[in-house]
Design an enzyme around this catalytic site. Structure first.
Site, mmCIF file in Angstrom:
data_model
loop_
_atom_site.group_PDB
_atom_site.id
_atom_site.type_symbol
_atom_site.label_atom_id
_atom_site.label_comp_id
_atom_site.label_asym_id
_atom_site.label_seq_id
_atom_site.Cartn_x
_atom_site.Cartn_y
_atom_site.Cartn_z
ATOM 1 C CE LYS A 1 -2.169 -1.024 3.901
ATOM 2 N NZ LYS A 1 -1.577 -2.283 4.316
ATOM 3 N NE ARG B 1 -3.708 -1.520 10.492
ATOM 4 C CZ ARG B 1 -2.669 -0.934 9.925
ATOM 5 N NH1 ARG B 1 -2.743 0.327 9.563
ATOM 6 N NH2 ARG B 1 -1.558 -1.602 9.731
ATOM 7 N NE ARG C 1 7.449 -3.187 5.874
ATOM 8 C CZ ARG C 1 6.165 -2.864 5.869
ATOM 9 N NH1 ARG C 1 5.554 -2.567 4.747
ATOM 10 N NH2 ARG C 1 5.488 -2.846 7.001
ATOM 11 N NE ARG D 1 6.871 -0.479 9.918
ATOM 12 C CZ ARG D 1 5.606 -0.451 9.484
ATOM 13 N NH1 ARG D 1 5.344 0.111 8.326
ATOM 14 N NH2 ARG D 1 4.645 -0.986 10.182
ATOM 15 N NE ARG E 1 2.662 -4.856 11.325
ATOM 16 C CZ ARG E 1 3.728 -4.717 10.551
ATOM 17 N NH1 ARG E 1 4.861 -5.323 10.858
ATOM 18 N NH2 ARG E 1 3.677 -3.982 9.473
HETATM 19 P P1 AMP Z 1 1.346 0.416 9.338
HETATM 20 O O1 AMP Z 1 2.511 1.327 9.124
HETATM 21 O O2 AMP Z 1 0.110 0.835 8.577
HETATM 22 O O3 AMP Z 1 1.671 -1.031 9.156
HETATM 23 O O4 AMP Z 1 0.939 0.592 10.900
HETATM 24 C C1 AMP Z 1 1.843 0.278 11.930
HETATM 25 C C2 AMP Z 1 1.079 0.116 13.236
HETATM 26 O O5 AMP Z 1 0.411 1.337 13.555
HETATM 27 C C3 AMP Z 1 -0.032 -0.935 13.200
HETATM 28 O O6 AMP Z 1 0.456 -2.236 13.445
HETATM 29 C C4 AMP Z 1 -0.941 -0.428 14.319
HETATM 30 O O7 AMP Z 1 -0.399 -0.736 15.587
HETATM 31 C C5 AMP Z 1 -0.853 1.072 14.142
HETATM 32 N N1 AMP Z 1 -1.908 1.576 13.225
HETATM 33 C C6 AMP Z 1 -1.735 2.115 11.991
HETATM 34 N N2 AMP Z 1 -2.897 2.475 11.460
HETATM 35 C C7 AMP Z 1 -3.850 2.160 12.369
HETATM 36 C C8 AMP Z 1 -5.274 2.280 12.398
HETATM 37 N N3 AMP Z 1 -5.960 2.777 11.374
HETATM 38 N N4 AMP Z 1 -5.916 1.863 13.529
HETATM 39 C C9 AMP Z 1 -5.239 1.374 14.585
HETATM 40 N N5 AMP Z 1 -3.905 1.226 14.618
HETATM 41 C C10 AMP Z 1 -3.210 1.605 13.521
#
Ligand code: AMP
Length: 329
Positions: free
Chosen positions: A13, A88, A127, A160, A171
């Protein structure tokens, strides 16, 4: 254009969103990035979010909605946006609809980035990002010329913290339980499009542009609601294909890039996947098996779950820790 990019962690994404920014000059709004910025600022809000993020769980809707509402009201979001990692879960999607209704800016389309499970694992564990210039790499499929150093600017590459095997398992499980229902949510609104997101980044991007073309031109027709089980499609029509576990199209549709039903353009040929060494295959297979085991565990409550609790659950389940990946520090 207002887009939601939907898909499991590692489905690409963020990568595609960055390319869309260059193409359409609309902002990329990633809740993950926004939360990491809050976390880096060391605010009390950041500390609250940290525990959930470290454990691979969702941060509370209250925090996320507060951040996103503010972001979507900013001036640069008036001409459109690309949402990545938000919504989400269903309450977030409903809150988004409500916010956009008050702004009089309804969502145009939700694009599901469709990737199979093994590819997800390889993308997530491999990554690396450059925090200096934003370049992205993958130690398996798109490695930097020098280990852990950015080709473009020479800065050290970043892995990360939540891209480790244990957190990845959580996740993906959270995605399965909380985010996957959004596929039906957007399908029933007629806003869903499915993109075959396996292959070279630029090839996927071309497919994405093809898919978005009717949205840009304002000619996109909402997808018809799915047929009831047992209902035969009308003569000469094909029944909508059900999506399998990973949001993957069934085998019958494999190898055919999924394009907008309304564009009418011929799909391009899907190139062969990049060659993978036997060691890489074995490693990715091991990771996938471990994540599948971890996904069988009962879902842990979304917000506020501490890393320790998740680890305890893992011990009860008798899961052995995995060896570190080859490219990991
Ligand atoms: P991402 O970079 O999108 O993979 O997000 C990293 C982490 O941020 C996720 O594993 C969640 O802990 C938190 N996170 C990101 N977006 C959301 C969301 N819309 N709702 C809740 N937690 C989020």
């Amino acid at each position: 254009m207002r887009i939601v990019l939907l898909g499991a962690p590692g489905s690409g994404k963020g990568t595609q969103a960055k390319l869309l920014v260059d193409k359409y000059r609309i902002p990329h709004v990633s809740t993950g990035d926004l939360l990491r910025a809050v976390l880096a600022a060391g605010t009390p809000l950041g500390l609250q979010a940290k525990a959930a993020m470290d454990a691979g769980q969702l941060v509370s809707d209250e925090i996320v909605l507060g951040i996103i509402r503010e972001r979507l009201r900013a001036n640069d979001a008036r001409k459109g946006f690309i949402l990545d990692g938000f919504p989400r879960n269903i309450p977030q999607a409903q809150a988004l609809d409500e916010t956009l209704r008050t702004l009089n800016q309804p969502l145009d389309v939700a694009v599901l980035m469709d990737v199979d499970f093994d590819a997800l694992m390889q993308r997530l564990t491999g990554r690396r990002n450059c925090e200096n210039c934003g370049a992205s790499y993958n130690v398996y499929t798109n490695p930097p010329r020098l280990d852990d150093q950015c080709d473009r600017c020479g800065a050290a590459l970043h892995h990360r913290a939540d891209d480790n095997e244990e957190t990845i398992g959580n996740r993906l499980r959270v995605y399965d339980v909380q985010t996957r229902p959004l596929i039906e949510f957007y399908r029933s609104q007629g806003r869903l499009e499915v993109l075959d997101a396996v292959g070279e980044v630029n090839v996927i991007f071309k497919r994405l542009l093809l898919l978005l073309d009717p949205v840009v031109k304002g000619t996109r027709k909402p997808m018809p609601p799915p047929l009831q089980t047992g209902t035969k499609p009308a003569k000469g029509k094909t029944a909508p294909q059900p999506l399998s576990r990973a949001g993957k199209l069934p085998a019958a549709a494999k190898g055919k890039p999924v394009i907008s039903r309304s564009s009418g353009k011929k799909p391009e040929k899907t190139p062969a996947k990049p060659a993978r060494s036997p060691a890489h295959k074995a490693h990715a297979g091991k990771l996938a098996a471990a994540a599948r085991r971890s996904m069988k565990k009962p879902a842990v409550k979304a917000a506020g779950v501490k890393g320790k609790a998740a680890k305890a659950g893992k011990r009860v389940a008798g899961k052995k820790p995995l060896k570190k990946s080859a490219g990991r520090k």
